[in-house]
Design an enzyme around this catalytic site. Structure first.
Site, PDB file in Angstrom:
ATOM      1  N   ASN A 504       0.772  -1.222  -0.016  1.00 26.64           N
ATOM      2  CA  ASN A 504       0.020  -0.040   0.044  1.00 26.64           C
ATOM      3  C   ASN A 504       0.819   1.098  -0.042  1.00 26.64           C
ATOM      4  O   ASN A 504       1.262   1.703   0.956  1.00 26.64           O
ATOM      5  CB  ASN A 504      -0.943   0.045   1.209  1.00 26.64           C
ATOM      6  CG  ASN A 504      -1.892   1.063   1.241  1.00 26.64           C
ATOM      7  OD1 ASN A 504      -1.728   2.214   0.572  1.00 26.64           O
ATOM      8  ND2 ASN A 504      -3.057   0.927   2.012  1.00 26.64           N
ATOM      9  N   ASP A 505       1.246   1.726  -1.043  1.00 27.81           N
ATOM     10  CA  ASP A 505       1.978   2.794  -1.382  1.00 27.81           C
ATOM     11  C   ASP A 505       1.570   4.030  -0.550  1.00 27.81           C
ATOM     12  O   ASP A 505       2.206   4.987  -0.333  1.00 27.81           O
ATOM     13  CB  ASP A 505       1.833   3.388  -2.851  1.00 27.81           C
ATOM     14  CG  ASP A 505       2.831   2.380  -3.688  1.00 27.81           C
ATOM     15  OD1 ASP A 505       3.858   2.153  -3.078  1.00 27.81           O
ATOM     16  OD2 ASP A 505       2.528   2.378  -4.834  1.00 27.81           O
ATOM     17  N   CYS A 506       0.448   4.299  -0.112  1.00 22.00           N
ATOM     18  CA  CYS A 506      -0.138   5.076   0.520  1.00 22.00           C
ATOM     19  C   CYS A 506      -0.216   5.130   2.262  1.00 22.00           C
ATOM     20  O   CYS A 506      -0.775   5.879   3.008  1.00 22.00           O
ATOM     21  CB  CYS A 506      -1.559   5.604   0.145  1.00 22.00           C
ATOM     22  SG  CYS A 506      -1.477   6.013  -1.559  1.00 22.00           S
ATOM     23  N   ASN A 508       2.078   5.506   4.516  1.00 23.59           N
ATOM     24  CA  ASN A 508       3.210   6.220   4.817  1.00 23.59           C
ATOM     25  C   ASN A 508       3.343   6.294   6.015  1.00 23.59           C
ATOM     26  O   ASN A 508       3.289   7.616   6.632  1.00 23.59           O
ATOM     27  CB  ASN A 508       3.417   7.503   3.881  1.00 23.59           C
ATOM     28  CG  ASN A 508       2.624   7.190   2.510  1.00 23.59           C
ATOM     29  OD1 ASN A 508       1.769   8.035   2.206  1.00 23.59           O
ATOM     30  ND2 ASN A 508       3.365   6.375   1.579  1.00 23.59           N
TER      31      ASN A 508
END
Ligand code: BGC
Ligand code: NOJ
Length: 830
Positions: A504-506, A508
Site C-alpha cells: 500500500n503505497d499510501c 506512509n
C-alpha cells in the site's frame, strides 16, 4: 441483452464491439506488444511511443483535455462539404453507422456516412517499429463519388515531459522533411538524437500535405474543424519550429460499389552515429523532389530503414499477411490455458480478456494508460514481478529477461529501486527505494517462472547490483538477500519494518508530511527510531518465504532451507502473538508503536491486505484465525461491488499515516474497492475451502459479470485498479483501468486457485475450489510442452477436495500429475 448501451462481446473474434461512440469514458485498447506501442481509444484518440512512454513519445497527446479524449490519429473525409471521421470524433458529425472493434492488439473502427463506408484497421505488425492504419473506403451508392481524405498525426518532441512544459525551446526546434508521400519528423536529429519518425502512405501517391499545425488547423480552429479540411484543400505547409504535424491529402474517386485500400504507416527509426545522414538526398533536395525545413544539406536524414519498411508494407497482401501473423500469435498465446464450462462469462474471461490484460500489464507496468500519463511512472519493481506471474505462461523467455532486468536494479543489501525506466533499464532516482515489501516480490516472480518452465538455470545467471558492471552475483544470491532483507529489518514485535510503505503505497508511516508540495512517495522519511511494522509484509514474507524454502530444497540446499524455515516459523509466531486483533489480523504498528487496523482504532479498524496475505499464508489456520478473518472481511469490508480496502474509512488527515488519509472516504487506498487485493482474500477463502464465498467475490471483481456498465464507466472488458467503495459518492464507479496488479492476481486466482490447475516443480497439481453449483468443466493446459486435457467432475456439489484422479485411464495417488512428455487425458472427481 448485456452491454446493450455501448457494446457487446464477440467471443468468436475475441473482440469487444462498441456500437455507440459516446462511451461513458474513452474505452481504449493497446497496439503493439514489443518495443513499438500505441494506445487507441474507441474514437481513435491516443498516441504512439517506442519502448518508453516518457523518453520516446512519438505522437503528442494531451491528457485531461476538453473534451476528454482529444487528439489522436484522425482521418477526415470531406464529401462535398460534409466533413466527418470514421471514428465519430473529433468532428462528431452524426454517422449512419459506427462500430469499434477492440481485439487482441488491434482496433478496427468503421463509420459510414452518405453512402461512404470508411473502415480503419490499426495494428503494429510483429517485430515492427511502426503502426499500420489500413483505410478501406467503399462507395455503397449507385453513383460515382469523389471525396477528399486527410490524415492527421501530431508529433511529440520525443520527451513527453519536456514536450508539455518547455515551450520557450520547443517552439523553435521542430524540423521535418517531405519525400513523396512520406513526412519525416526529425526534431533534434541533427544533434544528439539517433532517431526520427515518419508517417507515410505506402501504396498510393498523395495530392498534398501539411506539416505545420497552425497552417493545417488554423490558430482559431480546433481538431473538429481544421481549416484545410473544411476548405477541402491542403496548404502544403513546411514546419519550422512551432508544432510539426503530419497530414496527407488524397483525392479519392470511387465508382458505384467500388472499394479502395490505403495503407498508412507511422514508424520510428534508429540509426547508428556514422549512418545518420544521407548523401544521396542532397541531389534530390536540389532538384526539388525532397523538401527539408532546414537549409543545411548535411542534416538530411538517412531514410534507408524507413524506405525498406515502407517497401515491405506497400501492398494490401503484405499488410493482411502481417495481420494474420498477429492473430496466429494470439492463437498460440491463448492456447496454453483454455477452459470450457457452462458459464460463458467465465470462459470469456479466462480464455481471452484476462490473459490479454496480463500481456498488457506485463508490457507497460504502470507507465502508460489513460490514467497513467506515461511520464511519471516507469516499471514498478513489485508491479513487474506480479505482472509477470500473469504473463509467464505466454512467452516465458520474455518473463526471464524481465526477471533479470528487475533484479539488476537491486541494491547489495536487498533493498530495491521502486521503479526503473524501460528504455535504460536503470533504477529511477526520482522515486528512490525503501518500500520494504519490494524484495519479496522478486522471489514471487522468479518462482512462478521456474514452475512454469522448469528452467532452474536462471538461478545461476550473473546479475549485477544497481546495474553496476563488475558487481554480479547469481540470481539465487539476489533471492537470498531479498529474503534476508525482511529478516534483517524487523521491528520491536519481530514483525517487518515497513520502510517508506509496503504494497500500500499510501500507508506512509514514517513520512509525517505537512507540506502539500512534497510527494508522499518520495519525501524524506523519518525512519530513524521508527517502530512502524507491517502485517502485510509479514504475510507476504510467509507466502514467498515458503516458496523460497521449497526452491532451496529443489536445488539441494537443505541447510539454507532449514535456516529460512526457522525465520518463517518465527514470523508466524510473531503474527499470532502480536498481529492478531481477536477477530482479524492487525494491519500495522505506526511510528510510535500504536496499532493500525485494530478494533481499538476509531477509523480504519480493519484492512484487507493483512487479511489477504495472512490467510493466504495460512497463519493460525488450526486456531481458526483464517476463518475468523474471512468472516470479518465479509462483515466489515464487503459490499455490492467487492471488498473495500479498509473500514471505517478515514475522514480526517492523520499525519502519522500519510497519503492513505489524504483521499476522500471511499476512494483509492482509503476504503476504495482496490481490486488488486480482493483476489488475495479470494485465495484466502480457497485456503479455508470456502468455494462459494470465493466465487461470489470473484464474480464481483471480474468485469465479465458487470451489471451496470454506465455506472462502471471505464472499459467493461478489463479490470480497473479501483472501484469506488461503499463510502464514496458513487459506489461502483470504476477508475484507473488496464494497468493494475489486479490483472495478474485475477488470472492467478481463477486459473490456479478456483479452477485449481497449478504448475509445480514436478508437474501439475489439481486442487480446485468450487462454487457448489459448478458440476463440471474442462481445462486444456499446455505446460513445458506437455498437453493436459483435464475434466473436473463435481457430482456432489463439493467446494474443495479431490477424491480421485486418473491420468490416461490409470488412477494416481495424490493430486500431482508428474510431467511426462506427450498429451494426457486427466479425469478428476471432487
Ligand atoms: C496512488 C497509489 C500509487 C502511488 C504511486 C498514489 O497516489 O494512490 O495507488 O501506487 O501513488 O506513486
Ligand atoms: C499502485 C501501485 O502501482 C502498486 O505498486 C501499489 O501496490 C498499489 N498502487 C497500492 O498502493
Amino acid at each position: 441483452m448485456e452491454n446493450k448501451n455501448f457494446g457487446y462481446f464477440d467471443d468468436k473474434n475475441r473482440e469487444f464491439v462498441i456500437t455507440n461512440p459516446a462511451t461513458p469514458f474513452p474505452w481504449i485498447n493497446y497496439l503493439g506488444n514489443e518495443d513499438f506501442f500505441g494506445l487507441i481509444s474507441n474514437t481513435a484518440g491516443g498516441y504512439d511511443f517506442y519502448k518508453d512512454a516518457k523518453f520516446r513519445r512519438i505522437t503528442r497527446y494531451r491528457y485531461n483535455g476538453v473534451p476528454m479524449d482529444n487528439g489522436g490519429r484522425y482521418f477526415y473525409i470531406n464529401d462535398n462539404g460534409t466533413v466527418w471521421n470514421p471514428g465519430w470524433k473529433p468532428c462528431k458529425t452524426p454517422l449512419d453507422f459506427y462500430e469499434c472493434r477492440h481485439g487482441m492488439n488491434y482496433t478496427r473502427i468503421t463509420g459510414s456516412k452518405n453512402g461512404i463506408e470508411a473502415s480503419v484497421l490499426f495494428f503494429v505488425p510483429l517485430k515492427t517499429w511502426a503502426e499500420i492504419q489500413k483505410v478501406t473506403l467503399k462507395n455503397t451508392t449507385s453513383e460515382k463519388k469523389t471525396i477528399k481524405l486527410f490524415s492527421f498525426a501530431e508529433w511529440c518532441l520525443w520527451n513527453a515531459a519536456t514536450d508539455m512544459e518547455n515551450f520557450q525551446r520547443n517552439w523553435s526546434t521542430g524540423e521535418v522533411e517531405i519525400d513523396g508521400a512520406t513526412i519525416y519528423h526529425k526534431t533534434e536529429y541533427k544533434e544528439r538524437r539517433n532517431h526520427y519518425a515518419y508517417y507515410t502512405v505506402t501504396n498510393a501517391k498523395i495530392d498534398g500535405y501539411d506539416t505545420d499545425r497552425e497552417s493545417f488547423i488554423g490558430l482559431y480552429n480546433e481538431f473538429a474543424d481544421p481549416q484545410c479540411v473544411m476548405a477541402g484543400k491542403p496548404s502544403n505547409s513546411l514546419a519550422h519550429g512551432w508544432s510539426p504535424i503530419a497530414s496527407h491529402y488524397i483525392e479519392v474517386e470511387l465508382a458505384p460499389g467500388e472499394s479502395k485500400d490505403y495503407i498508412f504507416m507511422l514508424g520510428y527509426v534508429e540509426n547508428a552515429q556514422e549512418e545518420k545522414f544521407s548523401a544521396e538526398d542532397i541531389e534530390r533536395k536540389k532538384n526539388g523532389t525532397l523538401i527539408s525545413s532546414q537549409d543545411s544539406d548535411v542534416t538530411l536524414v538517412n531514410k534507408a530503414k524507413a524506405k525498406a519498411l515502407i517497401e515491405k508494407f506497400s501492398t494490401v497482401e503484405a499488410v493482411d499477411a502481417a495481420f494474420a501473423e498477429l492473430a496466429q500469435m494470439w492463437d498460440a498465446l491463448l492456447d496454453k490455458y483454455v477452459v470450457k464450462s457452462d458459464d460463458e462469462r467465465l470462459n470469456r474471461m479466462v480464455n481471452i480478456w484476462s490473459q490479454y490484460q496480463c500481456m498488457i500489464t506485463f508490457n507497460f507496468s504502470r507507465s502508460a494508460s489513460f490514467f497513467e500519463s506515461g511520464v511519471g511512472r516507469g516499471m514498478g519493481f513489485r508491479d513487474s514481478n506480479q505482472d509477470l506471474v500473469g504473463f509467464v505462461h505466454q512467452i516465458p523467455s520474455r518473463a526471464r529477461e524481465r526477471i533479470i532486468d528487475i533484479a539488476s536494479t537491486q541494491f547489495p543489501d536487498g533493498g530495491c529501486y521502486h521503479q526503473y525506466q524501460p528504455l535504460t533499464k536503470h533504477g529511477n532516482n526520482d522515486i528512490g527505494g525503501g518500500f520494504n515489501d519490494d524484495p519479496c516480490w522478486l522471489i514471487f516472480g522468479t518462482v512462478a517462472y521456474i514452475k512454469e518452465t522448469g528452467d532452474f538455470s536462471i538461478l545461476q545467471e550473473p546479475v549485477p547490483f544497481d546495474n553496476e558492471p563488475g558487481t554480479e552475483v547469481t540470481l539465487m544470491e539476489h533471492l537470498r538477500i531479498s529474503f534476508n532483507h525482511v529478516v534483517e529489518n524487523l521491528g520491536p514485535h519481530m514483525l517487518p519494518l515497513i520502510g517508506r510503505a509496503d504494497w500500500n503505497d499510501c500507508l506512509n508511516l514514517n513520512c509525517f508530511s505537512w507540506d502539500p508540495n512534497e510527494s508522499f512517495q518520495t519525501t524524506e522519511n523519518n525512519s530513524e527510531g521508527s517502530k512502524a511494522e507491517s502485517l502485510m509484509i509479514a504475510g507476504l514474507f510467509v507466502v514467498t518465504g515458503k516458496d523460497y524454502v521449497e526452491l532451496c530444497k529443489q536445488i539441494g540446499d537443505n541447510a539454507e532451507a532449514d535456516r529460512a524455515q526457522k525465520c518463517i516459523d518465527s514470523m508466524v509466531e510473531a503474527v499470532k502473538k502480536h498481529g492478531w486483533d481477536g477477530e482479524w489480523y492487525l494491519r500495522a504498528y505506526d511510528f510510535y508503536g500504536n496499532k493500525i487496523g485494530s478494533n481499538e482504532c476509531e477509523e480504519g479498524k480493519i484492512f484487507i491486505e493483512s487479511q489477504g496475505f495472512c490467510t493466504m499464508a495460512g497463519i493460525g489456520l488450526e486456531e481458526g484465525m483464517v476463518d475468523k478473518a474471512i468472516d470479518s472481511c465479509k462483515k466489515y469490508l464487503d459490499c455490492e461491488h467487492g471488498m473495500v480496502l479498509n473500514n471505517p474509512a478515514y475522514t480526517t488527515y492523520h499525519v502519522e499515516m500519510g497519503e492513505i488519509s489524504s483521499y476522500p472516504a471511499g476512494y483509492k487506498e482509503n476504503a476504495g474497492i482496490f481490486c488488486h487485493n480482493n483476489p488475495w482474500v479470494i485465495i484466502g477463502e480457497t485456503v479455508a475451502g470456502r468455494g462459494n464465498d470465493a466465487w461470489e467475490l470473484f464474480r464481483k471483481i471480474s468485469p465479465m459479470y458487470l451489471k451496470d456498465q454506465a455506472l462502471h464507466k471505464v472499459e467493461p472488458y478489463v479490470n480497473c485498479q479501483m472501484v469506488a467503495g461503499k463510502d464514496a459518492a458513487k459506489p461502483g464507479e470504476g477508475k484507473n483501468s488496464w494497468l493494475t496488479g489486479t490483472a495478474a492476481w485475477m488470472w492467478l486466482t481463477v486459473s490456479q486457485y478456483l479452477l485449481g490447475i497449478k504448475p509445480t516443480y514436478d508437474g501439475i497439481m489439481i486442487d480446485p475450489c468450487l462454487d457448489s453449483e459448478i458440476k463440471e468443466y474442462s481445462v486444456k493446459r499446455i505446460l513445458r510442452g506437455t498437453e493436459y486435457d483435464i475434466t473436473v467432475k463435481n457430482p456432489n456439489g463439493n467446494q474443495k477436495g479431490v477424491k480421485s484422479i486418473t491420468v490416461d485411464g490409470v488412477a494416481i495417488e495424490g493430486n500431482i500429475i508428474k510431467a511426462t512428455p506427450g498429451k494426457h487425458v486427466v479425469e478428476v472427481v471432487m
